[in-house]
Design a protein around this motif. Structure first.
Motif, PDB file in Angstrom:
ATOM      1  N   ASP A 178      28.967 -30.262  56.850  1.00  0.00           N
ATOM      2  CA  ASP A 178      29.590 -29.258  57.340  1.00  0.00           C
ATOM      3  C   ASP A 178      29.376 -27.889  56.279  1.00  0.00           C
ATOM      4  OD1 ASP A 178      30.477 -30.278  59.279  1.00  0.00           O
ATOM      5  OD2 ASP A 178      32.576 -30.575  58.852  1.00  0.00           O
ATOM      6  N   LYS A 179      29.293 -28.210  55.213  1.00  0.00           N
ATOM      7  CA  LYS A 179      29.105 -26.913  54.141  1.00  0.00           C
ATOM      8  C   LYS A 179      27.808 -26.629  54.087  1.00  0.00           C
ATOM      9  CE  LYS A 179      32.650 -28.098  50.731  1.00  0.00           C
ATOM     10  NZ  LYS A 179      32.753 -29.031  49.531  1.00  0.00           N
ATOM     11  N   LEU A 180      26.995 -27.596  54.163  1.00  0.00           N
ATOM     12  CA  LEU A 180      25.608 -27.355  54.228  1.00  0.00           C
ATOM     13  C   LEU A 180      24.897 -26.621  55.222  1.00  0.00           C
ATOM     14  CD1 LEU A 180      22.663 -28.012  53.004  1.00  0.00           C
ATOM     15  CD2 LEU A 180      22.824 -30.008  54.425  1.00  0.00           C
ATOM     16  N   GLU A 181      25.657 -26.931  56.623  1.00  0.00           N
ATOM     17  CA  GLU A 181      25.410 -26.271  57.906  1.00  0.00           C
ATOM     18  C   GLU A 181      25.680 -24.679  57.491  1.00  0.00           C
ATOM     19  OE1 GLU A 181      27.754 -27.260  61.148  1.00  0.00           O
ATOM     20  OE2 GLU A 181      26.089 -27.026  62.737  1.00  0.00           O
ATOM     21  N   THR A 182      26.990 -24.689  57.072  1.00  0.00           N
ATOM     22  CA  THR A 182      27.406 -23.254  56.795  1.00  0.00           C
ATOM     23  C   THR A 182      26.444 -22.242  55.811  1.00  0.00           C
ATOM     24  OG1 THR A 182      29.555 -24.106  56.897  1.00  0.00           O
ATOM     25  CG2 THR A 182      29.427 -21.942  56.472  1.00  0.00           C
TER      26      THR A 182
ATOM     27  N   LEU B  78      19.745 -30.808  61.065  1.00  0.00           N
ATOM     28  CA  LEU B  78      19.756 -29.595  59.949  1.00  0.00           C
ATOM     29  C   LEU B  78      18.259 -29.735  59.074  1.00  0.00           C
ATOM     30  CD1 LEU B  78      23.159 -29.429  58.523  1.00  0.00           C
ATOM     31  CD2 LEU B  78      22.167 -27.980  60.255  1.00  0.00           C
ATOM     32  N   GLN B  79      17.877 -30.990  59.383  1.00  0.00           N
ATOM     33  CA  GLN B  79      16.828 -31.481  58.421  1.00  0.00           C
ATOM     34  C   GLN B  79      15.457 -30.542  58.543  1.00  0.00           C
ATOM     35  OE1 GLN B  79      15.006 -35.492  58.373  1.00  0.00           O
ATOM     36  NE2 GLN B  79      13.274 -34.134  59.167  1.00  0.00           N
TER      37      GLN B  79
ATOM     38  N   ILE C 105      16.544 -23.446  46.305  1.00  0.00           N
ATOM     39  CA  ILE C 105      15.811 -24.904  46.158  1.00  0.00           C
ATOM     40  C   ILE C 105      16.780 -25.632  45.556  1.00  0.00           C
ATOM     41  CG2 ILE C 105      14.115 -26.110  44.693  1.00  0.00           C
ATOM     42  CD1 ILE C 105      12.142 -23.736  45.155  1.00  0.00           C
ATOM     43  N   ALA C 106      17.368 -25.352  44.505  1.00  0.00           N
ATOM     44  CA  ALA C 106      18.730 -25.988  43.823  1.00  0.00           C
ATOM     45  C   ALA C 106      19.592 -26.798  44.510  1.00  0.00           C
ATOM     46  CB  ALA C 106      19.229 -25.259  42.895  1.00  0.00           C
ATOM     47  N   SER C 107      19.947 -25.734  45.663  1.00  0.00           N
ATOM     48  CA  SER C 107      21.002 -26.355  46.717  1.00  0.00           C
ATOM     49  C   SER C 107      20.203 -27.119  47.600  1.00  0.00           C
ATOM     50  CB  SER C 107      21.892 -24.969  47.275  1.00  0.00           C
ATOM     51  OG  SER C 107      21.113 -24.483  47.876  1.00  0.00           O
ATOM     52  N   VAL C 108      19.193 -26.941  48.016  1.00  0.00           N
ATOM     53  CA  VAL C 108      18.562 -27.529  49.143  1.00  0.00           C
ATOM     54  C   VAL C 108      18.009 -29.148  48.642  1.00  0.00           C
ATOM     55  CG1 VAL C 108      16.694 -27.547  50.794  1.00  0.00           C
ATOM     56  CG2 VAL C 108      18.052 -25.869  50.222  1.00  0.00           C
ATOM     57  N   PHE C 109      17.561 -28.958  47.319  1.00  0.00           N
ATOM     58  CA  PHE C 109      17.488 -30.371  46.724  1.00  0.00           C
ATOM     59  C   PHE C 109      18.513 -31.414  47.004  1.00  0.00           C
ATOM     60  CE2 PHE C 109      14.855 -28.994  42.768  1.00  0.00           C
ATOM     61  CZ  PHE C 109      13.634 -29.726  43.348  1.00  0.00           C
ATOM     62  N   ASN C 110      19.675 -30.743  46.957  1.00  0.00           N
ATOM     63  CA  ASN C 110      20.987 -31.895  47.183  1.00  0.00           C
ATOM     64  C   ASN C 110      20.856 -32.617  48.346  1.00  0.00           C
ATOM     65  OD1 ASN C 110      21.837 -30.981  44.583  1.00  0.00           O
ATOM     66  ND2 ASN C 110      23.129 -29.477  45.839  1.00  0.00           N
ATOM     67  N   SER C 111      20.347 -31.836  49.227  1.00  0.00           N
ATOM     68  CA  SER C 111      20.327 -32.342  50.774  1.00  0.00           C
ATOM     69  C   SER C 111      18.979 -33.150  50.897  1.00  0.00           C
ATOM     70  CB  SER C 111      20.749 -31.230  51.849  1.00  0.00           C
ATOM     71  OG  SER C 111      19.951 -30.026  51.425  1.00  0.00           O
ATOM     72  N   ILE C 112      18.017 -32.845  50.443  1.00  0.00           N
ATOM     73  CA  ILE C 112      16.744 -33.441  50.952  1.00  0.00           C
ATOM     74  C   ILE C 112      16.799 -34.735  50.278  1.00  0.00           C
ATOM     75  CG2 ILE C 112      15.295 -32.842  48.771  1.00  0.00           C
ATOM     76  CD1 ILE C 112      13.794 -32.077  52.021  1.00  0.00           C
ATOM     77  N   ALA C 113      17.432 -35.139  49.438  1.00  0.00           N
ATOM     78  CA  ALA C 113      17.810 -36.566  49.100  1.00  0.00           C
ATOM     79  C   ALA C 113      18.096 -37.158  50.316  1.00  0.00           C
ATOM     80  CB  ALA C 113      18.313 -36.725  47.900  1.00  0.00           C
TER      81      ALA C 113
ATOM     82  N   SER D 245      22.306 -18.202  54.729  1.00  0.00           N
ATOM     83  CA  SER D 245      21.080 -17.948  54.043  1.00  0.00           C
ATOM     84  C   SER D 245      20.177 -17.574  55.144  1.00  0.00           C
ATOM     85  CB  SER D 245      20.757 -19.567  53.279  1.00  0.00           C
ATOM     86  OG  SER D 245      20.041 -20.207  54.331  1.00  0.00           O
ATOM     87  N   GLU D 246      20.505 -17.916  56.242  1.00  0.00           N
ATOM     88  CA  GLU D 246      19.613 -17.401  57.348  1.00  0.00           C
ATOM     89  C   GLU D 246      19.761 -15.859  57.544  1.00  0.00           C
ATOM     90  OE1 GLU D 246      19.513 -19.476  61.390  1.00  0.00           O
ATOM     91  OE2 GLU D 246      18.025 -20.533  60.133  1.00  0.00           O
TER      92      GLU D 246
END
Lengths: 52, 795
Positions: free
Chosen positions: A36-40, B87-88, B126-134, A45-46
């Motif tokens: 959920d946090k990620l989605e937000t 979201l990917q 990138i740092a924050s997205v790194f977390n999720s790409i894994a 960021s968009e």
């Protein structure tokens, strides 16, 4: 920070003899929370990239 | 059950040079696994997963079985997994976009401040997205198997995977960053190095704690890159604190600190700033940043800063007036606002504009033949200087090549000079000492400019101009500095017998002060103080005919105003300032200056064979035509505010650290700023010289920064600056503008700037029309002007 949070769970769990179903449940909820946090974050960021 | 392994594997940092990693971004993500076993097998091949994975199944088996009965939890898991998958695409696209942005910013040499900010944001992204790409990868590889298998395997894998893949991704990024820093190491100045470092720290700072053991190692490697040593020491202390406290806020604070503290030569400064920042909420931080940015703008518009903390003041000043070889920040407490000294003059107090084109290039003048030997010889010499210019390498060099008991680097240097009979090579060691840490920046600037141009002649001219700058300094201040350092150290005794200024001589001012104190008010005038000073001087230097010649001259440095100051201190300072560089017995000043002068003349006469290329404005570029470079906008101000004290340092003039000269009410400056870069660009030192016959002259010493002179047409810049000063002289009823056209006497700039100055003087029968004044006028230090002055303009 999803990684940070999960890592904390991991650390907590890795000290245990065995993982219980409650631990797994906690992980699932944490997972949901993080997504959920990620989605937000992604939506936010968009918005930022649009204005900049 | 192998709990030990499970934990151990996570803590182990993976090999950053990993090539076989199946989770590499861009690899075929469409490959799904037939079953969970296959997924597990793939994961097992990953480093750091290793042995521990064998036990995952067992470790969680019972819990997973039980979970199958919890329909609600399973539903949430399924739903979340699906959402995550959606979201990917977005995430991947974001990473690509940000990486691309990051790379293009980097390719552009970090661009301006705004793009650096963008770069940082990119890294954060990138740092924050790194977390999720894994997670994406794991989910994507496993999602097509049935949900039960997913749960069975995925949860524990996720658990380990989050950390593990995060680590892999991060270390890969870190190794890439490290490589980047290495490859750009020689092409970025220390500010950017520090910037990269901070960016890097902010990146890993948003990661969890365990990544640090590897990152700390990298940090230490970075620390060895010769960035302000003390600063980094302080920085690491903070860094370690952060690691222990996991304080992301602090890291953000550091990042802002990095942007504003230009050079961390003072750990406390940095700590104060970070201390202030961590107290703030994110909103406050944002506001604080714009507050600083505003102050910066004010400062670069030559306005007062108003009330700010000391460390903020210093940090902002350093931003606008970047510290250089002659560090004026040493005397920060000595500067005052002297704006009132300019009250009597008429001029535009809002400042004046200069619009000037960028440089197109240089070519040999018709009929001149270059002497390639000059460039070759000095380039070779410069390389040697480069090898030893850093404090550490210089010390090593001196230790290896000198037999001496001296402990300080200055003492060693002096011994080296003596043992090598002041040879040309020994002279270059003094140059290396003088350049010190500035060298890298100097060379970088030169390289940056050389690569901008393709033609050989332009490249050669730029190199000559830089050489003229390096060899153009008359070493006076450096020699003084060497003597001072030796005198303040244990090494003093080694050279003592040859030192001219003894302790006794230096404290003679105390006696003088007492004599003056008892004088009645009406007797406190110039004549009396000067007479007393002269007598004291003669007493103390009895039997030293060379020094005695200077007694009268020295006494003239004192005036009625000094009655209100600490005379004993003034005596000591002035004695040192005037004579320590002339301590002929300690250092063979004339030998060094002869070599310096010869070198400079050789280089300068070679540089003068070139001329600037005239720019052709074209609508489209054709063969042989040059595109017009971007117009530079500069602002100049007749001024003497507190911060202007640093402009002489940017101007790279040797009397920059002389703060006493600012006390002279006849002294002021025409300071130059680049409003866009928010930087000072040097200054013109001006001195009103009033003669007994009521004539009034302006002494002209134009010293725009070395960088500016080479970025724009030096000749046009000279013309534009000079025109402004002529206008000023006319408005304020001066009888003339005078200059000593010899290099180092009015300007330290060489090449075409110096040529322009020398050509601009009023001529009489093909040579300079000269003027002799009846009085000697002191600009500062040993720089006095009386006879043989050339005229730039006369009424």
């Amino acid at each position: 920070m999803s990684l940070k949070a999960s890592t904390n769970t991991y650390k907590k769990l890795s000290n245990k003899e065995e993982i219980t179903v409650d631990d797994l449940r906690a992980m699932i909820y944490e997972f949901k929370e993080n997504v959920d946090k990620l989605e937000t974050a992604l939506n936010e960021s968009e918005d930022t990239s649009k204005t900049s | 059950m192998n709990e030990g392994n499970f934990r151990m594997n996570f803590n182990k940092i993976p090999d950053p040079n990993l090539k076989e990693n199946k989770l590499e971004d861009g690899e075929d993500k469409k490959v799904f696994f037939k079953d969970a076993d296959e997924l597990l097998n793939v994961l097992k091949t990953l480093p750091n997963f290793g042995e521990g994975s064998k036990d995952i199944e067992q470790y969680t088996k019972k819990a997973l079985e039980e979970l199958k009965n919890d329909k609600e939890a399973l539903a949430i898991f399924k739903e979340t997994s699906d959402k995550f998958l959606e979201l990917q695409e977005k995430i991947v696209e974001k990473i690509r976009h940000k990486t691309h942005m990051l790379e293009s910013e980097r390719d552009n040499g970090y661009g301006d401040k705004r793009s650096r900010r963008k770069l940082r944001m990119g890294l954060h992204g990138i740092a924050s997205v790194f977390n999720s790409i894994a997670l994406t990868d794991i989910l994507q590889r496993g999602i097509k198997t049935d949900s039960e298998t997913i749960i069975f395997y995925l949860l524990p894998i996720m658990m380990n995977g989050f950390a593990m893949v995060g680590n892999i991704a991060m270390s890969r990024h870190v190794s890439k960053k490290e490589k980047e820093i290495k490859t750009t190491r020689d092409s970025i100045n220390s500010r950017n190095k520090l910037q990269s470092f901070l960016e890097y720290v902010s990146l890993v700072g948003s990661k969890e704690k365990d990544g640090y053991s590897y990152n700390k190692e990298l940090s230490q490697k970075l620390a060895n890159l010769n960035i302000g040593e003390n600063a980094l020491k302080g920085f690491f202390e903070l860094h370690n604190n952060l690691v222990q406290n996991e304080s992301i806020d602090l890291l953000h604070g550091l990042e802002i600190a990095g942007r504003y503290a230009n050079k961390f030569d003072d750990e406390n400064e940095l700590k104060l700033l970070v201390g202030k920042l961590i107290e703030m909420s994110p909103e406050d931080k944002f506001e604080y940043e714009s507050y600083l940015e505003n102050l910066l703008t004010n400062l670069s518009e030559n306005k007062n800063l108003g009330q700010v903390d000391d460390f903020e003041y210093k940090m902002l000043c350093k931003q606008v007036y970047p510290p250089g070889n002659y560090d004026t920040f040493e005397h920060l407490d000595k500067y005052k606002d002297h704006t009132n000294d300019l009250d009597k003059y008429k001029f535009n107090r809002e400042g004046m504009d200069i619009y000037i084109d960028g440089m197109s290039g240089y070519k040999l003048r018709d009929g001149t033949v270059p002497n390639p030997e000059i460039l070759k010889e000095y380039s070779v010499r410069l390389e040697k200087i480069n090898d030893i210019s850093r404090p550490k390498t210089l010390t090593e060099f001196l230790e290896k090549n000198t037999t001496t008991d001296a402990e300080t680097v200055e003492g060693k240097l002096l011994s080296y000079l003596e043992q090598n009979n002041y040879s040309k090579d020994a002279f270059d060691v003094v140059i290396a000492y003088q350049l010190g840490e500035d060298y890298a920046q100097l060379i970088q600037r030169s390289q940056d400019q050389v690569v901008q141009f393709e033609d050989v002649e332009t490249k050669e001219y730029i190199q000559l101009a830089e050489l003229a700058d390096i060899y153009g300094d008359n070493l006076k201040e450096t020699i003084k500095h060497i003597v001072k350092k030796i005198r303040e150290s244990k090494d003093a005794s080694l050279f003592e017998k040859t030192s001219v200024l003894s302790g006794k001589q230096l404290v003679a001012g105390e006696r003088l002060a007492e004599d003056l104190k008892i004088l009645p008010e009406q007797a406190r005038n110039n004549v009396v103080i000067q007479k007393k000073v002269e007598t004291t001087f003669k007493n103390i230097f009895q039997g030293d005919p060379i020094m005695l010649q200077n007694s009268k001259e020295f006494s003239l440095l004192f005036s009625t105003e000094d009655f209100n100051s600490n005379i004993a201190e003034l005596w000591r300072i002035r004695l040192e300032n005037v004579f320590s560089s002339q301590v002929g017995n300690m250092i063979d000043v004339s030998a060094l200056q002869t070599m310096q002068n010869k070198a400079f003349q050789e280089i300068q006469s070679e540089a003068q064979k070139y001329q600037e290329l005239v720019e052709v404005e074209t609508s489209k570029e054709g063969p042989g035509e040059r595109k017009l470079k971007k117009l530079r906008h500069l602002k100049t101000y007749f001024s003497k505010n507190k911060e202007n004290a640093h402009a002489r340092m940017v101007a790279h003039v040797c009397i920059a650290t002389n703060y006493q000269m600012l006390e002279n009410p006849n002294y002021f400056e025409l300071v130059i700023f680049d409003p866009e870069r928010k930087r000072n660009m040097g200054t013109t030192m001006l001195l009103t010289m009033e003669e007994p016959d009521n004539k009034k002259y302006l002494l002209y010493n134009p010293n725009p920064s070395v960088g500016l002179v080479s970025e724009v047409s030096a000749k046009r810049l000279y013309k534009m600056m000079t025109d402004q000063v002529i206008e000023f002289a006319k408005e304020n009823n001066f009888d003339g503008i005078l200059v000593n056209p010899n290099h180092g006497a009015s300007t330290n700039r060489g090449g075409l700037f110096l040529q322009a100055l020398q050509q601009s003087t009023v001529k009489e029968n093909d040579s300079d029309k000269k003027i002799n004044l009846s009085k000697e006028h002191t600009l500062g230090g040993g720089y006095k002007y009386k006879n043989d002055l050339s005229i730039i303009w006369e009424k």
